[in-house]
Design a protein around this motif. Structure first.
Motif, short mmCIF file in Angstrom:
data_model
loop_
_atom_site.label_atom_id
_atom_site.label_comp_id
_atom_site.label_asym_id
_atom_site.label_seq_id
_atom_site.Cartn_x
_atom_site.Cartn_y
_atom_site.Cartn_z
N LYS A 1 0.82 -1.21 0.00
CA LYS A 1 0.00 0.00 0.00
C LYS A 1 0.85 1.26 0.00
CE LYS A 1 -0.89 -0.03 5.02
NZ LYS A 1 0.05 -1.14 5.30
N GLU A 2 2.15 1.14 0.36
CA GLU A 2 3.02 2.33 0.30
C GLU A 2 3.05 2.91 -1.11
OE1 GLU A 2 3.83 -0.38 1.81
OE2 GLU A 2 4.49 0.10 3.86
N LEU A 3 2.79 2.06 -2.10
CA LEU A 3 2.82 2.54 -3.49
C LEU A 3 1.72 3.57 -3.76
CD1 LEU A 3 3.60 -0.64 -5.59
CD2 LEU A 3 5.03 1.36 -5.21
N LEU A 4 0.76 3.67 -2.85
CA LEU A 4 -0.32 4.65 -3.05
C LEU A 4 0.12 6.06 -2.67
CD1 LEU A 4 -3.28 2.55 -1.65
CD2 LEU A 4 -2.97 3.29 -4.02
N PHE A 5 1.28 6.16 -2.07
CA PHE A 5 1.77 7.47 -1.61
C PHE A 5 2.43 8.20 -2.79
CE2 PHE A 5 4.51 9.97 1.50
CZ PHE A 5 3.44 10.74 1.91
N TYR A 6 2.97 9.38 -2.50
CA TYR A 6 3.71 10.10 -3.53
C TYR A 6 4.91 9.27 -3.95
CZ TYR A 6 1.01 14.19 -2.15
OH TYR A 6 -0.02 15.06 -1.87
N PRO B 1 2.91 6.26 -9.84
CA PRO B 1 3.79 5.18 -9.37
C PRO B 1 3.17 3.80 -9.63
CG PRO B 1 3.62 6.89 -7.71
CD PRO B 1 2.62 7.23 -8.77
#
Lengths: 470, 470
Positions: A141-146, A349
């Motif tokens: 889910k970190e991929l949802l960040f900037y 991303p």
């Protein structure tokens, strides 16, 4: 009376949007005249065998935007269009080469030689969907960040590896800057280069986006004439420019290849004036006779070359993944620019990660090979058809690579007439005029062959010759 | 000796990338000192119980980028880092508020109060994946082409409808411009407004991106002091500016709400100077006491307001979907700018279409409601914990809305020391200094509560108070 809307049952667009766009299209194209009356909501709903709700929504939207008005007890009438909108319509019709992207609302052509269309039927839908599922997952889910402002590191490593093996580009991932769109990357460049340059020499004819972007950023934009073998380096020396924009593998739109001699002269020029060469390698992988020409960037070590690339032509524009490769000496300037601005990464991303997996698993190289074969066959078919039908009336320019070629037509008719005749026959081609800094009538037309079905090429050329010369 | 890399087995990143990034991180953070020796490829592979290939790849990459060097027969040694890279490292440590986005390589914090983190555990993964499958489909392959340069019409219609109902914004889809990223939209704006304005007044303290973008485009950027109730309109009149940037619903970072009186003064000012107000509504939906404040844009008909919005905070930054709403009188200028530039749409049409379906099916409104409740609970927890532990030593500023609040700390220690102590304790907070045009030490810190687990808030604040005051 309103034509039947083009329904696309598989379209993710709801009925009211498709209906809205059809009507809007009819109005702006003039097929629905000002003052004419639309069918009642009830009538149209029956006609289309849908509920009244989508029709009502579409009409409301058209009223809100001033396309139609509702006269109590009398019905819905087409309004006179606001000035700007009309002008937009006009201009769209003219600059249909680079900018006619509104496929939903744009008219469908029977034979579509759009210059930047791809053959999307061979897009790797299943693989891409599978990989995207892996990327968009609670566990990552970190991929949802900037994303990394410079582009996902993993993708930049794949790009660096690919460019080295297939384009002879020598760079580390640190030199690659990923962005959603070329204008954005060029704007970054214009900002970063402010301390190095005040003027830029551009190919004439050439790709207009570069000129417009640098002009807007306050640079002198100097058109440099093309010689038989590309940009004249002597000309560059005559002007106060420190940047030069070239498309050396396959000049856009004339298609010539910059020979080794001129490449070296160009790099020498950049050294002498402490400037930079901007190399646009928009279709470098796609050469149909002999091997691809290695990039200018990799010709000499640490050359003063900024390399532009992307995945629009070979994969899909909708992924919005483009990149530039900066010379090592500009990395410090790029980082300063970043820290002064704190812009975010513009390229999703999620798409970047999916592309990274796509490349890591070897799909990308296979895909490029596949596309090259498909485009080669279309290219050969187009060349053959033109020679066949036009013979001495048409002169082909810049064959052998890329996604388009140029046709100079020997006809007494004015260019505008030729364009209109093609349009009326449902054939989409573009005049090359928009690539000239001072547009002049040359009766040169750009034929893109990427998007058109191979079996439509010959009939398309045949009927074009027919309408032009019968 | 090298620390154990942080493996994330579910990460789409291959081992060698994770390994590469860990080592790189250890080096730039100084945990691996210059000159120190790395374990042999064999040793490290055994230690990590992986094959030697990823280790070798990682080492090769680090050598290529100059982080380590290979001494024949002796092994791999950490190099002295190149200047620019060190500086990048330095600056990243300082401006960790807006820019520390490199989650993969960035150090993990035990308590992460990052200002722009979201709670991605509640991202609607299953719905989004389902809708994306519908969008990325051979039957709608046209979506793979360049999107509408202004943004997909269907999405703009959904946004217009939503803004009207939930933010009181009055606009037609024709007024909405979609872009991947705020800096890009602001650059468009700076270009479009050149014929209207030479200077812009910005909130001080405020969001730095606006100042930097307009300054780079040649505008005078005038910091306007904040009063108790927000930007001073009298100040605006004193300067030769025709643009004013404000965040009226919840000022960033101070959090005050611009009262109706000042809103009307501001609109009057814009009329008087023939200028425009840029309204940043970055967290307008998220008000935790009473009803949301309607937008400034909708206060008066045809007001000279440019409205900025997006989906980063409420959905996910990685979708790269932001937008601005232009006043009708600027549409003509926007279209002219488009035709002069021919830029492409930067926000992926695939994501746009998926979001459109997400909104049409009613998921969006549900999602916003859900997020508001989650963030409200976190907000209340954070306020309570701070009051609890800091009591009179900490003063909370700007509570009641958004994703962050400000804490002014009463401590004899210098700000830098407080930041370092927090960092060493594994607590990520940011100094508000970067929001001031002339950074001054105020011992005011930004606490984002969006991303942190609600049950980590109190322990985090407790241990922060502990390291600062024991």
């Amino acid at each position: 009376m309103l034509l039947m809307p083009r329904w696309d049952e598989h379209s993710p667009l709801p009925h009211y949007v498709q209906l809205y766009e059809t009507i809007k299209q009819e109005i702006s194209s003039g097929q629905l005249a000002v003052g004419s009356r639309l069918p009642s909501i009830r009538k149209l709903a029956d006609l289309l065998a849908i509920s009244t709700t989508p029709v009502e929504l579409a009409y409301q939207q058209l009223i809100a935007e001033g396309f139609i008005e509702s006269k109590p007890k009398r019905g819905y009438y087409v309004q006179h269009l606001p000035e700007p909108y009309m002008r937009l319509g006009e201009e769209k019709r003219e600059t249909n080469a680079a900018s006619d992207h509104l496929l939903w609302s744009g008219r469908r052509y029977r034979y579509d030689f759009h210059v930047s269309k791809n053959d999307f039927r061979v897009f790797p839908f299943r693989t891409w969907r599978r990989l995207f599922q892996r990327v968009l997952h609670p566990d990552s889910k970190e991929l949802l960040f900037y994303g990394d402002p410079q582009g996902e590191l993993g993708l930049r490593q794949e790009i660096a590896r690919y460019l080295y093996h297939f384009r002879g580009v020598k760079c580390s991932p640190e030199q690659i800057v990923v962005g959603a769109e070329q204008h954005l990357l060029l704007s970054f460049l214009a900002q970063i280069l402010k301390s190095y340059a005040t003027g830029i020499g551009v190919e004439n004819p050439g790709y207009p986006l570069v000129s417009s972007t640098f002009r807007q950023r306050g640079y002198d934009v100097v058109p440099i004439a093309l010689e038989e073998d590309g940009l004249s380096v002597e000309e560059l020396y005559k002007h106060d420019v420190q940047l030069a924009y070239v498309s050396p593998s396959h000049q856009y739109p004339q298609g010539m290849m910059l020979p080794i001699g001129k490449r070296l002269q160009l790099l020498e020029w950049a050294e002498k004036v402490d400037g930079f060469v901007i190399e646009d390698d928009y279709d470098g992988e796609f050469r149909y006779q002999g091997r691809p020409i290695p990039s200018l960037q990799g010709l000499l070590p640490d050359s003063r070359v900024i390399y532009l690339g992307g995945f629009s032509q070979s994969l899909a524009p909708a992924l919005c993944i483009n990149y530039m490769v900066l010379p090592a000496i500009l990395l410090d300037d790029f980082r300063r620019f970043y820290w002064e601005t704190l812009f975010e990464q513009s390229s999703s991303p999620l798409h970047q990660q999916t592309l990274q997996l796509f490349m890591q698993e070897g799909h990308w190289e296979r895909h490029v090979r596949k596309m090259r074969n498909i485009y080669r066959r279309k290219h050969d078919r187009l060349v053959a058809s033109i020679q066949d039908h036009f013979q001495e009336r048409g002169h082909i320019i810049g064959r052998g690579a890329g996604f388009h070629l140029l046709l100079r037509v020997d006809s007494p008719k004015p260019e505008a007439a030729l364009l209109q005749e093609a349009k009326d026959a449902g054939i989409r081609i573009a005049s090359a005029a928009y690539t000239w800094h001072v547009p002049t009538e040359r009766k040169e037309f750009i034929f893109g062959f990427g998007g058109i079905d191979i079996d439509d090429i010959d009939p398309g050329i045949a009927s074009l010759h027919q309408v032009w010369f019968s």
